[in-house]
Design an enzyme around this catalytic site. Sequence first.
Site, PDB file in Angstrom:
ATOM      1  N   THR A 323       0.938  -1.218  -0.024  1.00 14.83           N
ATOM      2  CA  THR A 323      -0.071  -0.069  -0.111  1.00 14.83           C
ATOM      3  C   THR A 323       0.936   1.126   0.108  1.00 14.83           C
ATOM      4  O   THR A 323       1.929   1.294   0.728  1.00 14.83           O
ATOM      5  CB  THR A 323      -0.955   0.200   1.251  1.00 14.83           C
ATOM      6  OG1 THR A 323      -1.929   1.299   1.350  1.00 14.83           O
ATOM      7  CG2 THR A 323      -0.119   0.005   2.400  1.00 14.83           C
ATOM      8  N   HIS A 375       2.447 -11.797  14.095  1.00 12.46           N
ATOM      9  CA  HIS A 375       3.677 -12.324  14.846  1.00 12.46           C
ATOM     10  C   HIS A 375       3.319 -14.039  15.110  1.00 12.46           C
ATOM     11  O   HIS A 375       4.300 -14.587  15.719  1.00 12.46           O
ATOM     12  CB  HIS A 375       3.705 -11.655  16.408  1.00 12.46           C
ATOM     13  CG  HIS A 375       5.228 -11.900  16.968  1.00 12.46           C
ATOM     14  ND1 HIS A 375       6.013 -12.469  16.386  1.00 12.46           N
ATOM     15  CD2 HIS A 375       5.895 -10.491  17.508  1.00 12.46           C
ATOM     16  CE1 HIS A 375       7.368 -12.024  16.923  1.00 12.46           C
ATOM     17  NE2 HIS A 375       7.132 -10.964  17.623  1.00 12.46           N
TER      18      HIS A 375
END
Length: 404
Positions: A323, A375
């Site tokens: 993006t 994560h």
Amino acid sequence: MSIEIKAPTFPESVADGTVATWHKKPGEPVQRDELLVDIETDKVVLEVVAPANGTLKNVLKEEGDVVLSDEVLAVFVAGDVAAPAAEAEAPAAAEPAAASGDVIMSPAARKIAEENGVAASAVTATGKDGRVTKEDVVNHLKAAPKAAPAAAPAPAKTPAPAAKAAVIPEGERIEKRVPMTRLRATIARRLVDAQQNAAMLTTYNEVNMKPVMDLRAKYKDQFEKVHGVKLGFMSFFVKAATEALKRFPAVNASIDGNDMVYHGYQDIGVAVSTERGLVVPVLRDTDAMGLAEIESSIGDYAGRARDGKLGIDEMQGGTFTITNGGTFGSLMSTPILNPPQTAIMGMHKIQERPMAVNGQVVILPMMYLALSYDHRMIDGKEAVQFLVAIKDLLEDPARLLLDI
């Protein structure tokens, strides 16, 4: 012959749609393949066109109604309507001719002219047989401010304190409530889900854009001449991300329940901002694409995204997303994951900053890069090394060609 106008057949990933805009009214003549109605889904806007020449008889689903796949929207009567339409237009055109001297105006043009106090004789006609069209009046109104100084001696309109009554009273605070579009609502829901269901973390780095900018400045004219497309920065980032994804497979993976799915290909989504919301068309197999093909594909996707012409299949899948907030001037941001992908990279504005190079202060065009990652799937070491790999590839573009 009556024909049922039905909603498109939605793919399995789209449960239903909403009637966004009817472009034709009941009783209005329609030509074959002329746009009748827009159906907005969670991902794209689908167009329903007329199956033949005819007339829209009646509408069964109004704007805002939710419709299912292949549900009947309206009833259409097929038949040649060209001749009746011409006959109906003739008397309508004759009426304004009598009211405006020898000038012939279409009904739409006459309405706009009357609303804005424009004399028919003042408008330059470009229509057939000297007819003043709606576009002629609109163009005349657009040009009117330029001619305002010449019309200054006419103070007839000055005694119009009544017109000022329409101005919002001082101190009054206006609010406007607009329903959220399906696309905007879906984006909002997915972004919230991403934040709630992923262990999202963001790491940052910065890249010296001077080598890429120098390379682009040197070859951009020749590149456009040979390939017919402009050389931008996004293609370099896509190629650098593709190489980094091959080195760090976990960043190119996705989570499916308790399974980790590693993809042996690179499908990179490029976020595009539109009036309806953010959409992410996907570039397939970027490892096999050259810079020119990437630039051409991105330009095509961006144009069709803003026109609402993207297909649902063009926005599904994807193993990684890029993006670019720098397009709007963003210097730093934290992008949100695009599930089920495990990472997204944010580009930002190129800003000249003083940097220490070999013990000397040098002004360099720098860009902050942000990598948000899940994560649960990606360790911090892999995320940092992934971003450093992209930094190294961009600061020495020859590596992209040498695959080192």
